[in-house]
Design a protein around this motif. Structure first.
Motif, PDB file in Angstrom:
ATOM      1  N   LEU A 269       0.835  -1.196   0.000  1.00 35.17           N
ATOM      2  CA  LEU A 269       0.000   0.000   0.000  1.00 35.17           C
ATOM      3  C   LEU A 269       0.873   1.250   0.000  1.00 35.17           C
ATOM      4  N   GLN A 270       0.293   2.379  -0.315  1.00 30.36           N
ATOM      5  CA  GLN A 270       1.059   3.608  -0.511  1.00 30.36           C
ATOM      6  C   GLN A 270       1.895   3.988   0.700  1.00 30.36           C
ATOM      7  N   GLY A 271       1.311   3.960   1.888  1.00 31.57           N
ATOM      8  CA  GLY A 271       2.054   4.358   3.080  1.00 31.57           C
ATOM      9  C   GLY A 271       2.619   5.759   2.911  1.00 31.57           C
ATOM     10  N   ARG A 272       3.919   5.927   3.142  1.00 31.29           N
ATOM     11  CA  ARG A 272       4.572   7.237   3.035  1.00 31.29           C
ATOM     12  C   ARG A 272       5.143   7.492   1.643  1.00 31.29           C
ATOM     13  N   ARG A 273       4.846   6.647   0.690  1.00 31.13           N
ATOM     14  CA  ARG A 273       5.401   6.816  -0.656  1.00 31.13           C
ATOM     15  C   ARG A 273       4.783   8.023  -1.371  1.00 31.13           C
ATOM     16  N   ASP A 274       5.590   8.691  -2.171  1.00 36.82           N
ATOM     17  CA  ASP A 274       5.142   9.799  -3.009  1.00 36.82           C
ATOM     18  C   ASP A 274       4.711   9.202  -4.352  1.00 36.82           C
ATOM     19  N   PRO A 275       3.403   9.230  -4.691  1.00 39.83           N
ATOM     20  CA  PRO A 275       2.937   8.611  -5.937  1.00 39.83           C
ATOM     21  C   PRO A 275       3.640   9.110  -7.194  1.00 39.83           C
ATOM     22  N   SER A 276       4.125  10.353  -7.185  1.00 39.28           N
ATOM     23  CA  SER A 276       4.770  10.897  -8.385  1.00 39.28           C
ATOM     24  C   SER A 276       6.091  10.200  -8.700  1.00 39.28           C
ATOM     25  N   LEU A 277       6.640   9.466  -7.748  1.00 39.83           N
ATOM     26  CA  LEU A 277       7.905   8.751  -7.963  1.00 39.83           C
ATOM     27  C   LEU A 277       7.697   7.331  -8.486  1.00 39.83           C
ATOM     28  N   TYR A 278       6.430   6.932  -8.675  1.00 41.90           N
ATOM     29  CA  TYR A 278       6.101   5.576  -9.094  1.00 41.90           C
ATOM     30  C   TYR A 278       5.346   5.607 -10.422  1.00 41.90           C
ATOM     31  N   ARG A 279       5.811   4.811 -11.340  1.00 38.39           N
ATOM     32  CA  ARG A 279       5.192   4.743 -12.666  1.00 38.39           C
ATOM     33  C   ARG A 279       3.795   4.139 -12.556  1.00 38.39           C
ATOM     34  N   PRO A 280       2.765   4.832 -13.078  1.00 37.62           N
ATOM     35  CA  PRO A 280       1.415   4.259 -13.064  1.00 37.62           C
ATOM     36  C   PRO A 280       1.353   3.035 -13.977  1.00 37.62           C
ATOM     37  N   ASN A 281       0.745   1.988 -13.479  1.00 36.64           N
ATOM     38  CA  ASN A 281       0.821   0.685 -14.111  1.00 36.64           C
ATOM     39  C   ASN A 281      -0.463  -0.062 -13.797  1.00 36.64           C
ATOM     40  N   VAL A 282      -0.772  -1.055 -14.602  1.00 33.19           N
ATOM     41  CA  VAL A 282      -1.915  -1.936 -14.341  1.00 33.19           C
ATOM     42  C   VAL A 282      -1.442  -3.384 -14.313  1.00 33.19           C
ATOM     43  N   GLY A 283      -2.158  -4.189 -13.559  1.00 33.33           N
ATOM     44  CA  GLY A 283      -1.908  -5.622 -13.521  1.00 33.33           C
ATOM     45  C   GLY A 283      -3.201  -6.362 -13.807  1.00 33.33           C
ATOM     46  N   ILE A 284      -3.076  -7.541 -14.403  1.00 33.98           N
ATOM     47  CA  ILE A 284      -4.245  -8.293 -14.856  1.00 33.98           C
ATOM     48  C   ILE A 284      -4.209  -9.698 -14.295  1.00 33.98           C
ATOM     49  N   ALA A 285      -5.230 -10.024 -13.506  1.00 28.35           N
ATOM     50  CA  ALA A 285      -5.454 -11.398 -13.058  1.00 28.35           C
ATOM     51  C   ALA A 285      -6.558 -11.946 -13.955  1.00 28.35           C
TER      52      ALA A 285
ATOM     53  N   TRP B 295       7.941 -16.174 -13.832  1.00 27.98           N
ATOM     54  CA  TRP B 295       6.526 -16.133 -14.179  1.00 27.98           C
ATOM     55  C   TRP B 295       5.880 -14.885 -13.590  1.00 27.98           C
ATOM     56  N   GLN B 296       4.872 -14.355 -14.281  1.00 32.30           N
ATOM     57  CA  GLN B 296       4.099 -13.247 -13.743  1.00 32.30           C
ATOM     58  C   GLN B 296       2.781 -13.140 -14.499  1.00 32.30           C
ATOM     59  N   MET B 297       1.866 -12.371 -13.921  1.00 29.79           N
ATOM     60  CA  MET B 297       0.629 -12.044 -14.612  1.00 29.79           C
ATOM     61  C   MET B 297       0.911 -10.842 -15.514  1.00 29.79           C
ATOM     62  N   PRO B 298       0.130 -10.657 -16.557  1.00 31.35           N
ATOM     63  CA  PRO B 298       0.343  -9.504 -17.444  1.00 31.35           C
ATOM     64  C   PRO B 298       0.262  -8.189 -16.665  1.00 31.35           C
ATOM     65  N   GLN B 299       1.125  -7.270 -17.019  1.00 40.54           N
ATOM     66  CA  GLN B 299       1.109  -5.943 -16.423  1.00 40.54           C
ATOM     67  C   GLN B 299       1.787  -4.979 -17.369  1.00 40.54           C
ATOM     68  N   GLY B 300       1.503  -3.694 -17.199  1.00 35.16           N
ATOM     69  CA  GLY B 300       2.160  -2.716 -18.056  1.00 35.16           C
ATOM     70  C   GLY B 300       1.773  -1.300 -17.692  1.00 35.16           C
TER      71      GLY B 300
ATOM     72  N   GLY C   4     -11.361 -21.241 -12.887  1.00 32.41           N
ATOM     73  CA  GLY C   4     -10.913 -20.512 -11.712  1.00 32.41           C
ATOM     74  C   GLY C   4      -9.406 -20.416 -11.576  1.00 32.41           C
ATOM     75  N   HIS C   5      -8.684 -20.828 -12.614  1.00 31.69           N
ATOM     76  CA  HIS C   5      -7.230 -20.695 -12.609  1.00 31.69           C
ATOM     77  C   HIS C   5      -6.856 -19.342 -13.197  1.00 31.69           C
ATOM     78  N   VAL C   6      -5.627 -18.914 -12.939  1.00 33.24           N
ATOM     79  CA  VAL C   6      -5.185 -17.599 -13.386  1.00 33.24           C
ATOM     80  C   VAL C   6      -4.052 -17.748 -14.402  1.00 33.24           C
ATOM     81  N   PHE C   7      -4.017 -16.821 -15.351  1.00 35.67           N
ATOM     82  CA  PHE C   7      -3.018 -16.820 -16.420  1.00 35.67           C
ATOM     83  C   PHE C   7      -1.664 -16.377 -15.870  1.00 35.67           C
ATOM     84  N   LEU C   8      -0.619 -17.113 -16.243  1.00 32.16           N
ATOM     85  CA  LEU C   8       0.759 -16.727 -15.959  1.00 32.16           C
ATOM     86  C   LEU C   8       1.562 -16.797 -17.242  1.00 32.16           C
ATOM     87  N   GLY C   9       2.393 -15.790 -17.461  1.00 30.90           N
ATOM     88  CA  GLY C   9       3.307 -15.785 -18.593  1.00 30.90           C
ATOM     89  C   GLY C   9       4.740 -15.887 -18.090  1.00 30.90           C
ATOM     90  N   ARG C  10       5.576 -16.571 -18.870  1.00 32.20           N
ATOM     91  CA  ARG C  10       7.000 -16.665 -18.533  1.00 32.20           C
ATOM     92  C   ARG C  10       7.736 -15.584 -19.314  1.00 32.20           C
TER      93      ARG C  10
END
Length: 167
Positions: free
Chosen positions: A6-22, A44-49, A28-34
């Protein structure tokens, strides 16, 4: 000292806005890409960008899904969007190789139900980011993820566990 996702004390402007996809299958299984050119056990990870300027998180998720795994937005149902932005910091060795001002990423996550068939997944429609893919139990995913992203994935597992029942 590492903070949680979670954000906590982080400054959002220092973090690249990104999305993740489950992306959940009908079972009921989830997609993983290598990741292409990944080494070691945590490839392995779920799609994100990243989000483009002026793009909403949902539009970014649909675009990234189509770019990374070739799945059309017509083949998914949006189940849920995470309430909070989830953050992770880049390790110093990775940050030193990345261009730009960001020290990490902040992500909005989406739970999507895949209504297509496995043949609708196309890793080669755009510049490939994954060289293989598979369906996995959501609960096993954090163990497969590189360490600095793991707290985010643990939060995603907790938030989206309700979507793991077959439909």
């Amino acid at each position: 000292m590492h903070e949680g996702p979670l954000q906590g004390r982080r400054d959002p402007s220092l973090y690249r806005p990104n999305v993740g996809i489950a992306l959940f299958s009908k079972r009921g299984h989830v997609f993983l890409g290598r990741r292409i050119n990944a080494h070691g056990p945590f490839q392995w990870q779920m799609p994100q960008g990243g989000m483009d300027k002026g793009e909403t998180p949902e539009l970014a998720a649909m675009r990234e899904m189509e770019e990374e795994i070739g799945v059309s937005p017509k083949l998914v149902e949006v189940l849920e969007e995470s309430d909070d932005w989830l953050y992770y910091d880049f390790p110093s060795d990775l940050k030193s190789r990345l261009p730009g001002p960001y020290i990490g990423q902040r992500q909005k996550w989406f739970a999507l139900r895949f209504t297509g068939s496995d043949s609708d997944v196309r890793l080669d429609l755009h510049t490939p980011e994954f060289d293989a893919w598979r369906w996995a139990e959501l609960s096993e995913v954090p163990e497969l993820i590189i360490h600095f992203k793991r707290p985010v994935y643990e939060a995603v597992v907790k938030a989206f566990d309700k979507w793991t029942d077959p439909v």
